[in-house]
Design an enzyme around this catalytic site. Sequence first.
Site, mmCIF file in Angstrom:
data_model
loop_
_atom_site.group_PDB
_atom_site.id
_atom_site.type_symbol
_atom_site.label_atom_id
_atom_site.label_comp_id
_atom_site.label_asym_id
_atom_site.label_seq_id
_atom_site.Cartn_x
_atom_site.Cartn_y
_atom_site.Cartn_z
ATOM 1 N N GLY A 185 0.820 -1.205 0.000
ATOM 2 C CA GLY A 185 0.000 0.000 0.000
ATOM 3 C C GLY A 185 0.857 1.259 0.000
ATOM 4 O O GLY A 185 1.969 1.298 -0.537
ATOM 5 N N SER A 186 0.341 2.289 0.657
ATOM 6 C CA SER A 186 1.018 3.591 0.628
ATOM 7 C C SER A 186 2.329 3.619 1.406
ATOM 8 O O SER A 186 3.090 4.589 1.290
ATOM 9 C CB SER A 186 0.084 4.677 1.159
ATOM 10 O OG SER A 186 -1.012 4.859 0.282
ATOM 11 N N THR A 187 2.638 2.593 2.196
ATOM 12 C CA THR A 187 3.935 2.554 2.876
ATOM 13 C C THR A 187 5.075 2.436 1.860
ATOM 14 O O THR A 187 6.243 2.642 2.194
ATOM 15 C CB THR A 187 4.016 1.376 3.863
ATOM 16 O OG1 THR A 187 3.889 0.137 3.147
ATOM 17 C CG2 THR A 187 2.911 1.470 4.914
#
Length: 646
Positions: A326-328
């Site tokens: 994801g956005s990590t």
Amino acid sequence: MTELRNAEADVWHFRLRVFVVGVVVLLAFLLIVARLVVLQVVRHEDLADQAESNRTAVVPIVPNRGLILDRNGVVLATNYSAYTLEITPSRTMDLEATIDALAEVVDIQPRDRRRFKRLREESRSFDSLPIRTRLSDEEVARFAAQRYRFPGVDIKARLFRNYPLGEVASHAIGYIGRINQREKERIEDSDDAANYRGTDYIGKLGVEQSFESTLHGQTGFERMETSAGGHAVRRLNSHPATPGNTVMLSLDIKLQKLIEDMFGERRGALVALDPRNGEVLALVSKPTFDPNLFVEGIDQENWQALNESINKPLLNRALRGTYPPGSTYKPFMALAALELGKRTAGQVFNDPGYYNYGGRTFRSHEGGLGGVDMHRAIQYSSNTYFYSLAVEMGVDAIHDFMKPLGFGQITGIDIGGEVRGVLPSTEWKRNTYKRPEAKRWYSGETVSLGIGQGYNNFTMLQLAVAEATLANGGTRHRPHLIKAVKDQVGGQVTEVQQPPGEHLGYNPKHVAIVNNALMAVNQAGTGRRVFAGAPYTSAGKTGTAQAVSLGQNVRYNAKLLEEHQRDHSLFAAFAPVEEPRIAVAVIVENAGFGAAAAAPIVRRVFDYWLLGQYPSEQDLAAVSKGQAGAPMGTPRNAADVPLAMP
């Protein structure tokens, strides 16, 4: 008429017979002498050994298995002695009748019978197999009084493995179990076969398996003189067993238990590392299991419950669970853009809330964020910014930059079982798929890679290693659980040397740009509510990853999906920013937004590690249900909170 005998002929025949008899006697004597030479000279050593073997018996002495401790000396695995009732099937006339008769003397449950049956299938008929373990003194006395009735049945004192904390850190510690046929064959083909004579158990998972040679010790022996009936008469000589060494881990078991409690009944994984040296401070996989169930041979009901559970408690999610990051993933994409010269930090891009590419619309923030530079794109998690960046870079450039960070690679952690995951590239797709049209990489597949979706699938260990590398200015250390080994005989403690860190050659200014944006996430971005009031600086990135793919025009609504289909909640962070001492990657499966479920866990981890604080009971309960932001109530002193035993 009287026949006259020929005296000369009679004498000749007599002499011939004497000669023949003499030759036969001589040959027989020569054969006896030859046999005597063979037995007394040629085969002397072999026959002497056989004679000695008939007179003596060598009994192996199984060594005590080494202990496993955490970084503070808390015992995670130890041994205890108990009596077992054991049967040697080859020495019993009617096995079932024997077991039925034994059940009248000691308590034998159906689960004991089922376990014994399974052990028989895995063992040889002349092996001594336990039908009951941990007999009471009363049961031992009852059997001893009637032992004459049960040939082939004996009481033995054995050491059993014990895991005092039960389910805590079970995936990291592992467990021991009876040696199966495949393991027997492997041992027999190895140079260590003699060291496992008399040993019935071996490490099966985690530290127990990976450090088997350290924990096992050296088998000893007793040479006993035996009677013609095979009974021991006296001990001739012996060599004591050398106990296994104690393994000291880098885990903080109180931190480990705190994290497991904060997960509650939810599924997920968390890895906490010291970015300065790669020490694993916590390795969490939820749900867990009780390793004590495996020590005596797990019964069918428990095995079925563990093996068939939809929650997969036997899966080590930290090492073997793979997820889209994801956005990590966005901070690493930003660093790649800077290092490869694809973008500067000050370039501004318009985020209208979507990104159009190849006739398809990719979603971003509803309403959009307007003009965003790299700092704002990370701070407020602009999908549009990173969609376009991924297209500009291309899949192979992304792959080549992310590979040294450890994404999609075996990290080399010192326990086995980790998987590689998927770091996609055009070559990977060609080698993975069979149909010609599936082998081709389509440019539209690159778009989602920029926000950690698409084919990206990594473990939390890989994400934690990458986060620690970012915290450490671009120096990557190999993650490891073992810290030191203590010799059980001499008492010396030897630190286990690890390879030096590898610097990936990043420009310090580029790393600082990304880390400043990550610090802004926790100060004024998606993590601000969770880290409000923290007396230290931290840097982090929330993430939300799809568990199932949705149609292009389908809007995500958690209430309309089954629990196992909802988005995963992720958070990756490190602290303090000035001199990072801890880096964490966490996923809470199907829990939704990263700031709601994953980030609150990390905040409490940082408070424990940096401030020595333990959450209040009220706060702990709220975090375990995904209902917490910043800490509630008065935190407790971590040193004053006892490590509760199960």
